[in-house]
Enzyme design. Structure first.
Site, short mmCIF file in Angstrom:
data_model
loop_
_atom_site.label_atom_id
_atom_site.label_comp_id
_atom_site.label_asym_id
_atom_site.label_seq_id
_atom_site.Cartn_x
_atom_site.Cartn_y
_atom_site.Cartn_z
N ARG A 143 0.81 -1.23 0.00
CA ARG A 143 0.00 0.00 0.00
C ARG A 143 0.84 1.28 0.00
O ARG A 143 0.34 2.35 0.31
CB ARG A 143 -1.00 0.00 1.16
CG ARG A 143 -2.01 -1.13 1.11
CD ARG A 143 -3.14 -0.89 2.10
NE ARG A 143 -4.15 -1.93 1.98
CZ ARG A 143 -4.22 -3.01 2.77
NH1 ARG A 143 -3.33 -3.16 3.74
NH2 ARG A 143 -5.17 -3.91 2.61
N LYS A 171 3.29 11.54 -11.01
CA LYS A 171 2.51 10.67 -11.89
C LYS A 171 3.28 9.37 -12.10
O LYS A 171 4.42 9.38 -12.55
CB LYS A 171 2.25 11.33 -13.24
CG LYS A 171 1.10 12.31 -13.25
CD LYS A 171 0.81 12.76 -14.67
CE LYS A 171 -0.42 13.63 -14.76
NZ LYS A 171 -0.71 14.05 -16.15
N GLU A 196 9.94 18.36 -24.13
CA GLU A 196 9.20 18.72 -22.92
C GLU A 196 9.66 20.07 -22.36
O GLU A 196 8.87 20.81 -21.78
CB GLU A 196 9.33 17.62 -21.87
CG GLU A 196 8.65 16.30 -22.23
CD GLU A 196 7.12 16.34 -22.06
OE1 GLU A 196 6.57 17.41 -21.75
OE2 GLU A 196 6.50 15.28 -22.26
N LYS A 216 7.00 23.24 -13.86
CA LYS A 216 6.15 22.11 -13.51
C LYS A 216 5.86 22.09 -12.02
O LYS A 216 4.71 21.83 -11.60
CB LYS A 216 6.79 20.79 -13.94
CG LYS A 216 5.90 19.59 -13.62
CD LYS A 216 6.29 18.35 -14.35
CE LYS A 216 5.24 17.26 -14.15
NZ LYS A 216 5.56 16.01 -14.87
N GLU A 269 -4.41 16.90 -11.06
CA GLU A 269 -4.93 17.25 -12.37
C GLU A 269 -6.44 17.48 -12.38
O GLU A 269 -7.16 16.94 -13.22
CB GLU A 269 -4.54 16.18 -13.40
CG GLU A 269 -4.50 16.72 -14.82
CD GLU A 269 -3.84 15.78 -15.82
OE1 GLU A 269 -4.46 15.50 -16.85
OE2 GLU A 269 -2.72 15.33 -15.55
N ARG A 289 -3.18 21.66 -13.88
CA ARG A 289 -2.16 20.67 -14.23
C ARG A 289 -2.40 20.10 -15.62
O ARG A 289 -1.47 19.65 -16.29
CB ARG A 289 -2.10 19.55 -13.19
CG ARG A 289 -0.96 18.56 -13.48
CD ARG A 289 -0.65 17.65 -12.32
NE ARG A 289 0.45 16.74 -12.68
CZ ARG A 289 1.12 16.00 -11.82
NH1 ARG A 289 0.83 16.04 -10.53
NH2 ARG A 289 2.10 15.21 -12.23
N ASN A 340 -0.39 18.97 -20.39
CA ASN A 340 -0.68 18.01 -21.45
C ASN A 340 -0.64 18.65 -22.84
O ASN A 340 -1.02 18.00 -23.83
CB ASN A 340 -2.06 17.39 -21.23
CG ASN A 340 -2.11 16.53 -19.98
OD1 ASN A 340 -1.15 15.85 -19.65
ND2 ASN A 340 -3.22 16.59 -19.26
N HIS A 343 0.08 16.57 -25.91
CA HIS A 343 0.08 15.16 -25.53
C HIS A 343 -1.13 14.38 -26.03
O HIS A 343 -1.05 13.16 -26.16
CB HIS A 343 0.19 15.03 -24.01
CG HIS A 343 1.57 15.28 -23.49
ND1 HIS A 343 2.21 16.49 -23.63
CD2 HIS A 343 2.45 14.47 -22.82
CE1 HIS A 343 3.42 16.41 -23.08
NE2 HIS A 343 3.58 15.21 -22.59
N HIS A 401 0.12 11.17 -27.65
CA HIS A 401 -0.14 9.83 -27.13
C HIS A 401 -0.83 8.95 -28.17
O HIS A 401 -0.56 7.75 -28.28
CB HIS A 401 -0.99 9.90 -25.87
CG HIS A 401 -0.21 10.29 -24.64
ND1 HIS A 401 -0.81 10.51 -23.43
CD2 HIS A 401 1.12 10.47 -24.44
CE1 HIS A 401 0.11 10.83 -22.54
NE2 HIS A 401 1.29 10.81 -23.13
N HIS A 429 8.89 9.55 -27.21
CA HIS A 429 7.79 10.32 -26.63
C HIS A 429 7.89 11.79 -27.02
O HIS A 429 6.89 12.42 -27.41
CB HIS A 429 7.81 10.17 -25.11
CG HIS A 429 6.77 11.00 -24.41
ND1 HIS A 429 5.42 10.73 -24.50
CD2 HIS A 429 6.88 12.10 -23.61
CE1 HIS A 429 4.74 11.61 -23.79
NE2 HIS A 429 5.60 12.46 -23.25
#
Length: 363
Positions: A121, A142, A184, A226, A236, A240, A244, A247, A251, A264
């Site tokens: 956990r 993330k 980025e 960031k 997000e 936030r 993206n 992206h 993606h 990427h």
């Protein structure tokens, strides 16, 4: 050494940037109040080949440790890799006072972070980025693995205890990986720092021209941008999502092409080219998109989509992306350089616009 403090609702932690700082790992453990019973190093075959001896020498001075080495590449962000890391951690008898150390690029960081978030956990982890691209993914918490239906679809928000960005690791990066990471950095400039963007446009015409000092400064600026956004919106729910930018289509390109076909950063650069055009087309704002995209092209980024990639397939992937909401595809656009906005599109409208942009790019 440059240092930034990331503050979020759930956790605060330092990001240290500079040459040779990985050797300070034992000091960072002490500073953050960590005394791990055991360290699990998660890395990949390429990082092991290039930097394994250096990493192990530092770990020998820090705590008892063991190592799991994944195959290099996006395929490591899989259910199988996640299961294998967890099984190895159980075999090595890691407990709740153990620590996972993610030494690698974004793939290793995402995989190891998600394993840390879910093992017993949640146990502590530290990010050791070894690529420029990972300056973005290592900060913000993330963590995820991929699913055949989409990138980063299974994961958790889980902050590290610290990030040590040793710029010496970047010396072995191939040019295509340096370019990928720079994408980025450019994204951060587009959404938050107009001066930074035009400094890049005016002074850099290829990734090879970036000096070590300039690179360290760019990393610090990108992480600072960031960190400021993440501190305000950790999970997000609001701003936030501006991170993206580029992206949503990026993606989709990665998925349709097959993970690993594009880096990427290259996929995101193509997504940003579309987002810049779409911003001008939809918001009637003059951003100098043609100049920026021409610079992308000189830098070696793809700025058009291969003809054999059907727009309908790309829209299918975009609809399944995490950024789709309530039957709409939400694109991050710019109302000005440094001024991002979220804009919803219905599928039919966005597909028409995507086809229009693709046609213009092939003229």
């Amino acid at each position: 050494m440059r240092s930034i403090q990331v503050r979020t609702a759930s956790h605060s932690y330092p990001v240290h940037i500079g040459a040779g700082i990985f050797a300070k790992l034992p000091d960072v453990l002490a500073e953050t109040g960590l005394s791990p019973s055991k360290i699990l190093l998660v890395t990949d075959t390429e990082v092991e080949r290039l930097h394994g001896e250096k990493i192990k020498a530092v770990l020998d001075t820090a705590a008892p440790w063991c190592q799991y080495t994944a195959e290099s590449g996006e395929q490591a962000k899989s259910f199988e890799s996640f299961f294998n890391v967890q099984s190895y951690a159980l075999k090595e008898k890691l407990d709740r006072k153990s620590l996972i150390l993610a030494a690698g690029g974004g793939v290793v960081g995402d995989l190891a972070g998600f394993c840390a978030a879910t093992y017993m956990r949640g146990i502590p982890f530290i990010q050791i980025p070894t690529t420029l691209l990972a300056h973005d993914s290592a900060v913000g918490g993330k963590t995820a693995i991929n699913h055949p239906e989409g990138k980063n679809m299974i994961g958790a928000f889980y902050q590290p205890e610290a990030v040590l960005f040793d710029t010496d690791f970047l010396e072995t990066l191939p040019q295509k990986e340096l370019r990928s990471g720079l994408s980025e950095v450019i994204k951060h400039a587009l959404i938050k720092d107009e001066e930074m963007l035009y400094s890049l446009l005016d002074n850099v015409s290829s990734p090879e021209e970036i000096s070590p000092d300039m690179l360290e400064e760019l990393i610090e600026k990108g992480i600072s941008i960031k960190a400021a956004i993440v501190s305000e919106d950790e999970k997000e729910q609001g701003i936030r999502s501006f991170l993206n930018f580029g992206h949503t289509l990026g993606h989709a390109l990665e998925k349709i092409a097959g993970y690993g076909f594009y880096t990427h950063g290259d996929a995101v650069a193509c997504g940003m080219a579309f987002a810049l055009w779409l911003s001008e087309r939809t918001l009637a704002k003059q951003l100098g998109a043609k100049k920026i995209v021409s610079w992308f092209k000189r830098m070696g980024y793809p700025v058009t989509i291969p003809e054999n990639f059907a727009s309908g397939d790309l829209l299918d992937a975009m609809e399944k992306d995490k950024k789709a909401e309530s039957g709409s595809i939400h694109m991050i656009l710019l109302s000005g350089i440094g001024s991002p906005v979220k804009h919803p599109f219905k599928r039919r409208e966005l597909e028409k616009l995507l086809n229009e942009w693709r046609l213009e790019g092939q003229l």
